[in-house]
Design a protein around this motif. Structure first.
Motif, PDB file in Angstrom:
ATOM      1  N   VAL A  62       0.864  -1.180   0.000  1.00 30.17           N
ATOM      2  CA  VAL A  62       0.000   0.000   0.000  1.00 30.17           C
ATOM      3  C   VAL A  62       0.905   1.235   0.000  1.00 30.17           C
ATOM      4  CG1 VAL A  62      -1.834   1.224   1.235  1.00 30.17           C
ATOM      5  CG2 VAL A  62      -1.689  -1.259   1.392  1.00 30.17           C
ATOM      6  N   PRO A  79      -9.358  -3.249   2.000  1.00 27.68           N
ATOM      7  CA  PRO A  79      -8.463  -2.764   0.948  1.00 27.68           C
ATOM      8  C   PRO A  79      -9.285  -2.283  -0.244  1.00 27.68           C
ATOM      9  CG  PRO A  79      -8.334  -5.159   1.127  1.00 27.68           C
ATOM     10  CD  PRO A  79      -9.286  -4.691   2.173  1.00 27.68           C
ATOM     11  N   LEU A 106      -6.144   1.539   2.325  1.00 33.56           N
ATOM     12  CA  LEU A 106      -6.900   0.750   3.293  1.00 33.56           C
ATOM     13  C   LEU A 106      -7.880   1.683   3.972  1.00 33.56           C
ATOM     14  CD1 LEU A 106      -3.999  -1.280   4.968  1.00 33.56           C
ATOM     15  CD2 LEU A 106      -5.497  -1.987   3.093  1.00 33.56           C
TER      16      LEU A 106
END
Length: 118
Positions: A62, A79, A106
């Motif tokens: 991420v 996610p 997220l």
């Protein structure tokens, strides 16, 4: 390389397993890995993926810009824009393969309300 969008069932849920760990571009860990488009530093987060009668730990990459405040182990997240990329390589004569997961961000998920037992 093929990027495959991951479709999730409505029953799917995720929980943070560990704090975000910086991803490095070199073995000596002197150069941060960065997003090719935005230049944002990349992090790896282990999430516990639960769906129906199974659970699995997934390491998901991420960008730093996609990590929310309050991210810590045990927190429910979802996610967003999750993709899977199959990979394979030969190292020292042996084949290694797997799936790399990547999400744009997220999102924190509010825990489900507890039913009143009265």
């Amino acid at each position: 390389m093929a990027r495959i969008r991951v479709g999730l069932l409505p029953s799917a849920s995720f929980m943070v397993g560990n704090m975000a760990v910086p991803k490095y571009a070199d073995a000596e860990k002197t150069q941060f890995a960065v997003d090719r488009e935005t230049g944002a530093k990349l992090f790896t987060v282990t999430l516990f993926f639960m769906e129906e009668d199974r659970a699995e730990a997934l390491k998901i990459t991420v960008p730093e810009t996609g990590l929310p405040n309050g991210l810590k182990p045990g927190v429910p997240v979802m996610p967003m824009e999750l993709f899977a990329t199959p990979w394979a390589r030969i190292f020292n004569g042996s084949l290694s393969d797997g799936i790399a997961y990547r999400a744009d961000r997220l999102d924190l998920v509010a825990p489900a309300p507890v039913a009143d037992a009265a």
